[in-house]
Write a protein that holds these residues in place. Structure first.
Motif, PDB file in Angstrom:
ATOM      1  N   GLU A 127       4.637  12.625   0.467  1.00 39.99           N
ATOM      2  CA  GLU A 127       4.445  11.878  -0.761  1.00 39.99           C
ATOM      3  C   GLU A 127       3.101  11.179  -0.657  1.00 39.99           C
ATOM      4  O   GLU A 127       2.947  10.209   0.062  1.00 39.99           O
ATOM      5  CB  GLU A 127       5.587  10.861  -0.952  1.00 39.99           C
ATOM      6  N   SER A 128       2.106  11.690  -1.336  1.00 39.69           N
ATOM      7  CA  SER A 128       0.764  11.139  -1.268  1.00 39.69           C
ATOM      8  C   SER A 128       0.644  10.019  -2.275  1.00 39.69           C
ATOM      9  O   SER A 128       0.932  10.189  -3.453  1.00 39.69           O
ATOM     10  CB  SER A 128      -0.273  12.225  -1.556  1.00 39.69           C
ATOM     11  N   SER A 129       0.244   8.848  -1.780  1.00 37.49           N
ATOM     12  CA  SER A 129       0.061   7.701  -2.662  1.00 37.49           C
ATOM     13  C   SER A 129      -1.364   7.660  -3.169  1.00 37.49           C
ATOM     14  O   SER A 129      -2.285   8.142  -2.505  1.00 37.49           O
ATOM     15  CB  SER A 129       0.390   6.415  -1.902  1.00 37.49           C
ATOM     16  N   PRO A 130      -1.582   7.074  -4.363  1.00 40.48           N
ATOM     17  CA  PRO A 130      -2.944   6.990  -4.885  1.00 40.48           C
ATOM     18  C   PRO A 130      -3.808   6.115  -3.996  1.00 40.48           C
ATOM     19  O   PRO A 130      -3.311   5.226  -3.308  1.00 40.48           O
ATOM     20  CB  PRO A 130      -2.743   6.363  -6.268  1.00 40.48           C
ATOM     21  N   PRO A 131      -5.127   6.376  -3.962  1.00 41.97           N
ATOM     22  CA  PRO A 131      -6.003   5.595  -3.103  1.00 41.97           C
ATOM     23  C   PRO A 131      -6.053   4.140  -3.533  1.00 41.97           C
ATOM     24  O   PRO A 131      -5.965   3.803  -4.714  1.00 41.97           O
ATOM     25  CB  PRO A 131      -7.361   6.282  -3.271  1.00 41.97           C
ATOM     26  N   VAL A 132      -6.190   3.256  -2.543  1.00 43.56           N
ATOM     27  CA  VAL A 132      -6.318   1.829  -2.796  1.00 43.56           C
ATOM     28  C   VAL A 132      -7.731   1.411  -2.434  1.00 43.56           C
ATOM     29  O   VAL A 132      -8.212   1.709  -1.340  1.00 43.56           O
ATOM     30  CB  VAL A 132      -5.291   1.037  -1.945  1.00 43.56           C
TER      31      VAL A 132
ATOM     32  N   GLU B 271      19.199   1.717  -0.167  1.00 43.50           N
ATOM     33  CA  GLU B 271      18.455   0.529  -0.584  1.00 43.50           C
ATOM     34  C   GLU B 271      16.992   0.912  -0.792  1.00 43.50           C
ATOM     35  O   GLU B 271      16.511   1.893  -0.232  1.00 43.50           O
ATOM     36  CB  GLU B 271      18.540  -0.583   0.466  1.00 43.50           C
ATOM     37  N   ILE B 272      16.323   0.119  -1.597  1.00 36.92           N
ATOM     38  CA  ILE B 272      14.897   0.339  -1.826  1.00 36.92           C
ATOM     39  C   ILE B 272      14.112  -0.656  -0.982  1.00 36.92           C
ATOM     40  O   ILE B 272      14.367  -1.862  -1.026  1.00 36.92           O
ATOM     41  CB  ILE B 272      14.520   0.171  -3.314  1.00 36.92           C
ATOM     42  N   GLY B 273      13.204  -0.143  -0.194  1.00 39.96           N
ATOM     43  CA  GLY B 273      12.346  -0.995   0.613  1.00 39.96           C
ATOM     44  C   GLY B 273      10.893  -0.826   0.220  1.00 39.96           C
ATOM     45  O   GLY B 273      10.555  -0.101  -0.724  1.00 39.96           O
ATOM     46  N   GLN B 274      10.028  -1.492   0.974  1.00 41.21           N
ATOM     47  CA  GLN B 274       8.599  -1.441   0.680  1.00 41.21           C
ATOM     48  C   GLN B 274       7.802  -1.246   1.970  1.00 41.21           C
ATOM     49  O   GLN B 274       8.149  -1.799   3.021  1.00 41.21           O
ATOM     50  CB  GLN B 274       8.127  -2.727  -0.001  1.00 41.21           C
ATOM     51  N   LEU B 275       6.765  -0.448   1.849  1.00 41.77           N
ATOM     52  CA  LEU B 275       5.745  -0.365   2.879  1.00 41.77           C
ATOM     53  C   LEU B 275       4.487  -0.996   2.314  1.00 41.77           C
ATOM     54  O   LEU B 275       4.051  -0.655   1.212  1.00 41.77           O
ATOM     55  CB  LEU B 275       5.469   1.088   3.260  1.00 41.77           C
ATOM     56  N   GLN B 276       3.922  -1.941   3.044  1.00 41.62           N
ATOM     57  CA  GLN B 276       2.758  -2.668   2.537  1.00 41.62           C
ATOM     58  C   GLN B 276       1.594  -2.531   3.523  1.00 41.62           C
ATOM     59  O   GLN B 276       1.747  -2.724   4.723  1.00 41.62           O
ATOM     60  CB  GLN B 276       3.094  -4.148   2.343  1.00 41.62           C
ATOM     61  N   PHE B 277       0.430  -2.154   2.967  1.00 38.31           N
ATOM     62  CA  PHE B 277      -0.801  -2.073   3.750  1.00 38.31           C
ATOM     63  C   PHE B 277      -1.695  -3.245   3.378  1.00 38.31           C
ATOM     64  O   PHE B 277      -1.817  -3.609   2.196  1.00 38.31           O
ATOM     65  CB  PHE B 277      -1.553  -0.773   3.445  1.00 38.31           C
TER      66      PHE B 277
ATOM     67  N   LEU C  61     -15.664  -8.582   3.140  1.00 34.07           N
ATOM     68  CA  LEU C  61     -14.858  -8.151   2.001  1.00 34.07           C
ATOM     69  C   LEU C  61     -13.567  -8.946   1.943  1.00 34.07           C
ATOM     70  O   LEU C  61     -13.038  -9.391   2.957  1.00 34.07           O
ATOM     71  CB  LEU C  61     -14.527  -6.659   2.115  1.00 34.07           C
ATOM     72  N   GLU C  62     -13.038  -9.120   0.751  1.00 35.17           N
ATOM     73  CA  GLU C  62     -11.767  -9.793   0.592  1.00 35.17           C
ATOM     74  C   GLU C  62     -10.633  -8.842   0.943  1.00 35.17           C
ATOM     75  O   GLU C  62     -10.711  -7.645   0.684  1.00 35.17           O
ATOM     76  CB  GLU C  62     -11.599 -10.266  -0.852  1.00 35.17           C
ATOM     77  N   ASP C  63      -9.561  -9.427   1.533  1.00 37.11           N
ATOM     78  CA  ASP C  63      -8.401  -8.614   1.878  1.00 37.11           C
ATOM     79  C   ASP C  63      -7.743  -8.075   0.610  1.00 37.11           C
ATOM     80  O   ASP C  63      -7.675  -8.757  -0.416  1.00 37.11           O
ATOM     81  CB  ASP C  63      -7.371  -9.439   2.650  1.00 37.11           C
ATOM     82  N   VAL C  64      -7.277  -6.844   0.726  1.00 37.04           N
ATOM     83  CA  VAL C  64      -6.543  -6.232  -0.384  1.00 37.04           C
ATOM     84  C   VAL C  64      -5.267  -5.634   0.176  1.00 37.04           C
ATOM     85  O   VAL C  64      -5.266  -5.033   1.250  1.00 37.04           O
ATOM     86  CB  VAL C  64      -7.382  -5.146  -1.086  1.00 37.04           C
ATOM     87  N   THR C  65      -4.149  -5.793  -0.533  1.00 30.65           N
ATOM     88  CA  THR C  65      -2.882  -5.207  -0.107  1.00 30.65           C
ATOM     89  C   THR C  65      -2.425  -4.164  -1.120  1.00 30.65           C
ATOM     90  O   THR C  65      -2.762  -4.234  -2.306  1.00 30.65           O
ATOM     91  CB  THR C  65      -1.794  -6.294   0.032  1.00 30.65           C
ATOM     92  N   SER C  66      -1.682  -3.210  -0.627  1.00 25.69           N
ATOM     93  CA  SER C  66      -1.071  -2.208  -1.503  1.00 25.69           C
ATOM     94  C   SER C  66       0.366  -2.011  -1.065  1.00 25.69           C
ATOM     95  O   SER C  66       0.674  -2.027   0.130  1.00 25.69           O
ATOM     96  CB  SER C  66      -1.839  -0.896  -1.442  1.00 25.69           C
TER      97      SER C  66
END
Length: 621
Positions: free
Chosen positions: A4-9, A106-112, A119-124
Motif C-alpha cells: 500500500e503506497s502512501s502519497p509523498p509527504v 481495530e484501526i490504528g495509526q502509523l505516524q512519521f 526545516l520545521e518538523d512535519v508529521t504524516s
C-alpha cells in the motif's frame, strides 16, 4: 501480497530552495499471523530531496498508535540535491502479545515525523487495520500467510484422521495414516477419500461468508470451533480439509475464484513449484493428469453425505474453460511451509470433553482409482552423443585473457545462475540421465515483504532449492520472465552452434574459483571449475525448458589450470589427468577439496560451490 503506497509527504521551508518528500509503502493490514511470520509493515521507504541544495541532519521517526511496533528512528547525515534516498533497515517487529489479544479488528495509526537542519518538523499519519487474532486479511494483502490459518495439529483434526482410519479398516484396507510413504497414488486416493468421508460425518451446516472475502478477508473458524459450532463457510471447510490432509502427510493447495474457495490434494508427492500459482491452465493440467484432485468443500454440509468422487467432479467444474475467468489463484500450502509460514499457535485451553463420535453418517469410501486414469511419469529419451572434436574444443581454450568467460565468468543475461544445495547429487542424477525442470525462485514470493534476517532469508532460499531438487527441479534465483528470456537465448544459440559447427557450446559450470590477479587487487573474478555438457529442450514454444546432460565427458576447466600455471606458478597435477571418481561418477567433493587445498595459501583465492548455465566455448564476451 500487495504494497500500500502512501502519497509523498513534503517538508519545506518558507524559502522554496529546500524541500524533502517522504515516499512510504506500508502494509494496510496486520494481525497476529503476520507478526508471527515476520511480514514487514514498512515495505519501502524513501526520502527525496526535490530541490537544488543538500539537506543535512535528516531524522525520520516512526511511531505506532496503539504501539504495535517500537518507535524507530533513521538518521541521515545529508541528502544531496535531486537525490531520492532509499532507506534500508526497514525491520519493524510487531508486538505479538498485543495483536494476539485482539478479538475484533481495530484501526490504528502509523505516524512519521520528518525533520532536518533548518526545516520545521512535519508529521504524516497513515491508517493501518489491526485484525483480530483469527482474522485473515484476504488475497490482496495476505495471500502468502494463508497457510498460517491451517492447523494440522489440533485435536479435532486428529479425531477426523482416527475416523478415516476406522473407515479404511472397515472396508478391508490398511487404517494407517501413511501419506506418500508407499509411493502408490492409488493408496493416497483411498486415504484422501477416507479423510473426506470422515469429515462428511461432522454434520456441518453451511455459513455464508462475507462479500468479497477472497479479496478483503474474513474471520476464520479453526477446526475445534468448526466442530463445536457445526458451522463452516467455504473457506472454513477448505482450511479444515487442508489441515486434515496436511496432518496425514499429504500436499495440499487452496484454490480461489471470485467469491469462493475450495481445496486440492496431490496424489503424488508434488506441488505447484511456487507459493502462488495464478495460471488456471497449470492447475487444470495437473488435474487432467490425475496427479492433483480439487474438492468442492461446501459439499461437506450436504445431507445426505456427498462422496469423494462427486466432490472432485464439482471441484473440477470450477476449473473448466467455461469458468476460468472466475479463477484467481492457488495458494500452495507445501510451498508455504517450505517458506516457513507456520501454523498459528492455538493458545486454547480445552473447556469440554473430547468428542467421542462423529456427528453424522459419513459418506462411503471412493471406488479404487482406475489404473488407466493415472499416467506415469513421462519417460524422456536418452540424450544423444554430442558431435564435435575435442581438438577444436581445446584450441578454443587457449585464450587466457579476462575476455574469456572460462576465466572471468560474469552474471550477465548470457548466463543463468542456479542454486544447487547438493552439487554432487545433482551431477550424479544428470549423469544417470535424469532430466530437470527449472524453478524461478524469485516468483516464489517466500521472502519478499517479510522482516527476516538476511541469514534466515538465505536459508529459506536454500531450503526451497533443496526441496526443489527432491521434485526434479533446479532453483534459479530469477523471476520466471527473466529466466525464460535467458534460457531462450541460450537455447537458440546452442542450436545454432550445433547446426553450424557440430559442436556443443552449452555447459553447466559446476563449482567456481573466485580469484584476484594480485593480493591488493580490489576486483575479484570467477572461473568455472567443471564443465558439464548439457542441452535444453522444450516440447513447444510455450512449454517450459528441461535440462539434461549430453553423453559427452565432463571436463575440467583446462583454461583455468593453464592460467594458474602461467600466472601463479601453481600446478594441480591431481586434476590434469583422469579426474577423481566415486561409485556414482565424478567425485565432486574430492575435486573441490583438491583445489581448496592447493589455493589455500593464495591471497584472494576461494573455491565456491555455485552452478550456472552458459555458453562457455564459442561465446567470448
Amino acid at each position: 501480497m500487495q504494497d500500500e503506497s502512501s502519497p509523498p509527504v513534503s517538508l519545506e521551508t518558507s524559502e522554496p530552495t529546500l524541500a524533502l518528500s517522504l515516499h512510504p509503502a506500508l502494509a494496510g493490514k496486520v494481525n497476529f499471523a503476520t507478526a508471527q511470520n515476520g511480514v514487514a509493515v514498512v515495505k519501502r521507504l524513501a526520502i527525496e530531496n526535490t530541490e537544488t541544495e543538500a539537506v543535512r541532519d535528516v531524522r525520520l521517526t516512526l511511531f505506532a498508535s496503539p504501539a504495535i511496533l517500537r518507535e524507530k528512528t533513521w538518521v541521515i547525515d545529508s541528502i544531496a540535491p535531486g537525490v531520492t534516498l532509499q532507506l534500508s533497515d526497514l525491520e519493524t517487529p510487531l508486538d505479538t502479545a498485543l495483536l494476539g489479544g485482539l478479538d475484533e479488528a481495530e484501526i490504528g495509526q502509523l505516524q512519521f515525523r520528518l525533520s532536518a537542519q533548518g526545516l520545521e518538523d512535519v508529521t504524516s499519519t497513515h491508517r493501518i487495520e489491526m485484525l483480530a487474532r483469527d482474522e485473515w486479511g484476504g488475497l490482496a494483502e495476505m495471500d502468502n500467510i494463508l497457510a498460517a490459518f491451517i492447523s494440522p495439529n489440533q485435536p479435532a483434526v486428529a479425531r477426523i484422521l482416527k475416523e478415516a482410519g476406522r473407515l479404511l479398516e472397515a472396508a478391508g484396507h490398511s487404517g494407517a495414516i501413511d501419506g506418500y510413504q508407499g509411493g502408490d497414488p492409488h493408496r493416497v486416493w483411498m486415504l484422501a477419500g477416507a479423510i473426506w468421508s470422515a469429515a462428511t460425518g461432522l454434520g456441518l451446516t453451511y455459513a455464508v461468508p462475507p462479500a468479497s472475502f477472497e479479496r478483503v478477508g474474513q474471520k476464520i473458524r479453526d477446526p475445534e470451533r468448526i466442530v463445536s459450532e457445526g458451522l463452516a463457510t467455504c473457506l472454513d471447510s477448505t482450511l479444515l480439509i487442508a489441515a486434515a490432509y496436511e496432518a496425514a502427510g499429504l500436499n495440499t493447495a487452496v484454490l480461489f475464484s471470485h467469491g469462493h474457495a475450495w481445496v486440492g490434494v496431490w496424489l503424488v508427492k508434488k506441488d505447484f513449484g511456487r507459493l502462488v500459482e495464478p495460471d488456471v491452465v497449470a492447475v487444470r493440467k495437473a488435474t487432467v493428469a490425475r496427479e492433483f484432485v480439487p474438492l468442492e468443500t461446501t459439499l461437506l454440509t450436504r445431507r445426505p453425505a456427498v462422496g469423494f468422487e462427486e466432490a472432485i467432479a464439482a471441484g473440477r467444474d470450477r476449473l473448466s474453460e467455461a469458468r476460468e475467468t472466475e479463477f484467481i489463484q492457488v495458494v500452495d500450502i507445501n510451498r508455504a511451509r517450505a517458506a516457513r509460514i507456520r501454523p498459528l499457535a492455538s493458545h486454547r485451553t480445552p473447556d469440554s470433553p473430547a468428542h467421542e463420535d462423529i456427528a453424522a453418517s459419513p459418506a462411503a469410501l471412493p471406488r479404487p482409482l482406475d489404473l488407466g486414469l493415472l499416467p506415469g511419469e513421462l519417460v524422456e529419451e536418452a540424450p544423444t552423443t554430442a558431435m564435435g572434436r575435442i581438438e577444436r574444443w581445446q584450441r578454443k581454450l587457449l585464450d587466457l585473457s579476462l575476455a574469456n568467460r572460462l576465466l572471468n565468468f560474469r552474471d550477465t543475461r548470457g548466463a543463468v545462475p542456479m542454486i544447487c544445495p547438493d552439487i554432487s547429487a545433482t551431477e550424479d542424477r544428470l549423469a544417470n540421465g535424469e532430466v530437470f525442470r527449472l524453478l524461478a525462485l524469485k516468483d516464489e514470493n517466500a521472502i519478499s515483504g517479510r522482516d527476516i534476517p538476511a541469514d534466515e532469508a538465505r536459508q529459506i532460499e536454500r531450503d526451497l532449492a533443496l526441496d526443489a531438487l527432491t521434485r526434479g527441479q533446479i532453483a534459479v534465483p530469477l523471476t520466471a520472465r527473466d529466466m525464460a528470456a535467458r534460457l531462450t537465448e541460450l537455447y537458440r544459440k546452442a542450436r545454432s552452434d550445433m547446426a553450424e559447427g557440430g559442436t556443443n557450446t552449452l555447459f553447466l559450470a559446476v563449482g567456481f574459483l573466485r580469484w584476484k590477479r594480485s593480493e591488493g587487487d580490489t576486483r575479484s573474478y570467477r572461473a568455472p571449475l567443471l564443465l558439464l555438457p548439457v542441452k535444453l529442450e522444450r516440447r513447444s514454444a510455450q512449454s517450459e525448458y528441461r535440462l539434461s546432460q549430453l553423453e559427452d565427458e565432463v571436463r575440467i576447466n583446462s583454461t583455468l589450470l593453464e592460467m594458474l600455471k602461467r600466472d601463479f606458478e601453481l600446478r594441480i597435477p591431481d586434476l590434469e589427468g583422469d579426474l577423481p571418481r566415486d561409485e556414482s561418477g565424478l567425485d565432486i567433493p574430492r575435486i573441490m577439496e583438491i583445489l581448496r587445498q592447493r589455493v589455500r595459501d593464495v591471497a584472494g583465492f576461494e573455491v565456491v560451490e555455485e552452478c550456472a548455465l552458459s555458453m562457455l566455448i564459442s561465446t567470448q564476451k
